[in-house]
Design a protein around this motif. Structure first.
Motif, PDB file in Angstrom:
ATOM      1  N   LEU A   1      37.179  47.137  24.658  1.00  0.00           N
ATOM      2  CA  LEU A   1      38.566  47.308  25.068  1.00  0.00           C
ATOM      3  C   LEU A   1      39.389  46.060  24.768  1.00  0.00           C
ATOM      4  O   LEU A   1      40.561  46.149  24.400  1.00  0.00           O
ATOM      5  CB  LEU A   1      38.641  47.643  26.559  1.00  0.00           C
TER       6      LEU A   1
ATOM      7  N   CYS B   1      46.572  41.832  34.245  1.00  0.00           N
ATOM      8  CA  CYS B   1      46.480  43.278  34.477  1.00  0.00           C
ATOM      9  C   CYS B   1      45.388  43.606  35.490  1.00  0.00           C
ATOM     10  O   CYS B   1      45.505  44.586  36.239  1.00  0.00           O
ATOM     11  CB  CYS B   1      46.236  43.999  33.159  1.00  0.00           C
TER      12      CYS B   1
ATOM     13  N   GLY C   1      46.159  45.772  38.772  1.00  0.00           N
ATOM     14  CA  GLY C   1      45.372  46.901  39.245  1.00  0.00           C
ATOM     15  C   GLY C   1      44.837  46.676  40.637  1.00  0.00           C
ATOM     16  O   GLY C   1      44.836  47.593  41.481  1.00  0.00           O
TER      17      GLY C   1
ATOM     18  N   LEU D   1      45.492  52.095  36.526  1.00  0.00           N
ATOM     19  CA  LEU D   1      45.263  52.010  35.081  1.00  0.00           C
ATOM     20  C   LEU D   1      46.573  52.053  34.304  1.00  0.00           C
ATOM     21  O   LEU D   1      46.771  51.296  33.347  1.00  0.00           O
ATOM     22  CB  LEU D   1      44.352  53.149  34.628  1.00  0.00           C
ATOM     23  N   LEU D   2      47.492  52.920  34.739  1.00  0.00           N
ATOM     24  CA  LEU D   2      48.790  53.026  34.084  1.00  0.00           C
ATOM     25  C   LEU D   2      49.580  51.724  34.224  1.00  0.00           C
ATOM     26  O   LEU D   2      50.183  51.241  33.251  1.00  0.00           O
ATOM     27  CB  LEU D   2      49.583  54.193  34.673  1.00  0.00           C
TER      28      LEU D   2
ATOM     29  N   VAL E   1      48.164  49.121  31.879  1.00  0.00           N
ATOM     30  CA  VAL E   1      48.576  49.361  30.493  1.00  0.00           C
ATOM     31  C   VAL E   1      50.015  48.910  30.274  1.00  0.00           C
ATOM     32  O   VAL E   1      50.332  48.246  29.273  1.00  0.00           O
ATOM     33  CB  VAL E   1      48.420  50.860  30.151  1.00  0.00           C
TER      34      VAL E   1
ATOM     35  N   VAL F   1      36.089  56.132  28.230  1.00  0.00           N
ATOM     36  CA  VAL F   1      37.380  55.540  27.886  1.00  0.00           C
ATOM     37  C   VAL F   1      37.294  54.803  26.552  1.00  0.00           C
ATOM     38  O   VAL F   1      38.192  54.893  25.707  1.00  0.00           O
ATOM     39  CB  VAL F   1      37.855  54.577  28.999  1.00  0.00           C
TER      40      VAL F   1
ATOM     41  N   LEU G   1      39.389  55.783  23.273  1.00  0.00           N
ATOM     42  CA  LEU G   1      40.287  54.772  22.710  1.00  0.00           C
ATOM     43  C   LEU G   1      40.017  54.562  21.224  1.00  0.00           C
ATOM     44  O   LEU G   1      40.952  54.442  20.416  1.00  0.00           O
ATOM     45  CB  LEU G   1      40.123  53.458  23.459  1.00  0.00           C
TER      46      LEU G   1
ATOM     47  N   ALA H   1      48.426  46.427  25.561  1.00  0.00           N
ATOM     48  CA  ALA H   1      48.203  47.557  26.466  1.00  0.00           C
ATOM     49  C   ALA H   1      46.716  47.872  26.592  1.00  0.00           C
ATOM     50  O   ALA H   1      46.220  48.177  27.690  1.00  0.00           O
ATOM     51  CB  ALA H   1      48.964  48.785  25.960  1.00  0.00           C
ATOM     52  N   VAL H   2      46.001  47.788  25.478  1.00  0.00           N
ATOM     53  CA  VAL H   2      44.552  48.021  25.509  1.00  0.00           C
ATOM     54  C   VAL H   2      43.866  46.947  26.356  1.00  0.00           C
ATOM     55  O   VAL H   2      42.948  47.235  27.139  1.00  0.00           O
ATOM     56  CB  VAL H   2      43.982  48.039  24.080  1.00  0.00           C
TER      57      VAL H   2
ATOM     58  N   LEU I   1      44.385  47.833  29.975  1.00  0.00           N
ATOM     59  CA  LEU I   1      43.451  48.879  30.400  1.00  0.00           C
ATOM     60  C   LEU I   1      42.078  48.276  30.664  1.00  0.00           C
ATOM     61  O   LEU I   1      41.425  48.590  31.679  1.00  0.00           O
ATOM     62  CB  LEU I   1      43.370  49.947  29.318  1.00  0.00           C
TER      63      LEU I   1
ATOM     64  N   LEU J   1      39.778  48.078  34.321  1.00  0.00           N
ATOM     65  CA  LEU J   1      38.420  48.620  34.329  1.00  0.00           C
ATOM     66  C   LEU J   1      37.381  47.525  34.551  1.00  0.00           C
ATOM     67  O   LEU J   1      36.370  47.753  35.228  1.00  0.00           O
ATOM     68  CB  LEU J   1      38.146  49.345  33.014  1.00  0.00           C
TER      69      LEU J   1
END
Length: 300
Positions: A20, A46, A50, A72-73, A76, A156, A160, A207-208, A211, A215
């Motif tokens: 990721l 990020c 989260g 998660l949104l 991202v 995921v 992806l 953005a990746v 994410l 996670l």
């Protein structure tokens, strides 16, 4: 047998997180020839975003599937926004300059962002509230108890990879970026603004990373200001082993590094897997500098 199956799924899960972050670097470095050290800071920011969403939800009714999807949104969006601002404000003027300038600017940004997070929440690790179903084990696989979170991470990463390859091969922006990498002046002569597509690629890479940050925090059940630096190190190993700009190479390298670490740490000695990861990177640079994906990394 159960230990082997458990190590395989654990290695695949760790490799999924590496992918990721490494896939974003493969996009940015491979397609844009931009060397960025801010990706680890994106992941850290990020991860905290989260954690913030999940923590506040747990104070009410506890984290749910909907809250997890919201986290998660948010990850991202935050990752994409940070990358967008970095490209537009800091990097756009440096495309024609030396890679060292890009490295110094993005490294400085990364240190500053991590220092800001450290000043707000401190250096101590904070527990990440996780939905019970995420950590609950599924039906045994040959005696091994596999958590559902492992399947989420692996799924995921696979989705992806498919989405990014489809974007690069079957969308206008993907084709423009690939053409711009080969001959930017020719693309400009056709009246196409390559800069917009490059901004989009950089934003997608951030953005990746966002994410992956959420996670990674869920997988570790904790978040701190060093989480991004740790994963960034292995993301660069994935970039080197996989090959410049090769998403499939990055996926193969991420799985190889994740499995190598888990089996070496479990069956031989804790910490050996990390050492072997660096040895693998050095061996690839000496024996196959183009990497698994067949594209050689050139910094000059």
């Amino acid at each position: 047998m159960s230990n082997v199956i458990l190590m395989i799924f654990t290695g695949l899960s760790v490799g999924a997180v590496y992918f990721l972050l490494g896939s974003g670097l493969a996009l940015i470095f491979g397609l844009m020839r931009v060397l960025t050290f801010a990706h680890g800071a994106y992941l850290t920011a990020c991860a905290y975003a989260g954690w913030f969403i999940l923590r506040h939800s747990s104070l009410a009714a506890g984290p749910s599937i909907g809250t997890l999807l919201l986290a998660l949104l948010v990850g991202v969006v935050v990752g994409g926004a940070l990358a967008f601002l970095t490209e537009r404000v800091l990097l756009r003027a440096l495309y024609q300059r030396d890679h060292l300038d890009q490295l110094l600017v993005t490294a400085g940004l990364g240190f500053s962002l991590v220092a800001l997070l450290n000043g707000i929440w401190g250096p101590d690790s904070r527990a990440v509230p996780t939905p019970p179903w995420f950590t609950r084990t599924t039906t045994d696989i040959f005696g091994a108890h596999i958590a559902r979170g492992d399947f989420v991470l692996i799924g995921v990463a696979v989705l992806l990879l498919i989405a990014l390859e489809a974007f690069l091969k079957h969308t206008r922006h993907g084709l423009v970026v690939r053409a711009g990498v080969e001959n930017r002046e020719m693309v400009r002569a056709l009246g196409i603004d390559v800069r917009r597509s490059f901004t989009l690629i950089f934003t997608v890479g951030g953005a990746v990373a966002g994410l992956g940050g959420v996670l990674a925090a869920l997988y570790a059940n904790a978040v701190n200001t060093t989480i991004g630096d740790t994963y960034l190190l292995y993301a660069f190993i994935v970039l080197v082993v996989g090959g410049l700009g090769s998403l499939r190479g990055a996926a193969i390298a991420a799985l190889a590094v994740g499995l190598l670490q888990q089996f070496a740490n479990f069956y031989v000695n804790p910490g050996l897997g990390e050492i072997l990861s660096f040895i693998l990177m050095g061996a690839m640079l000496l024996l196959r500098p183009e990497g698994v994906g067949g594209k050689k990394i050139r910094l000059i």
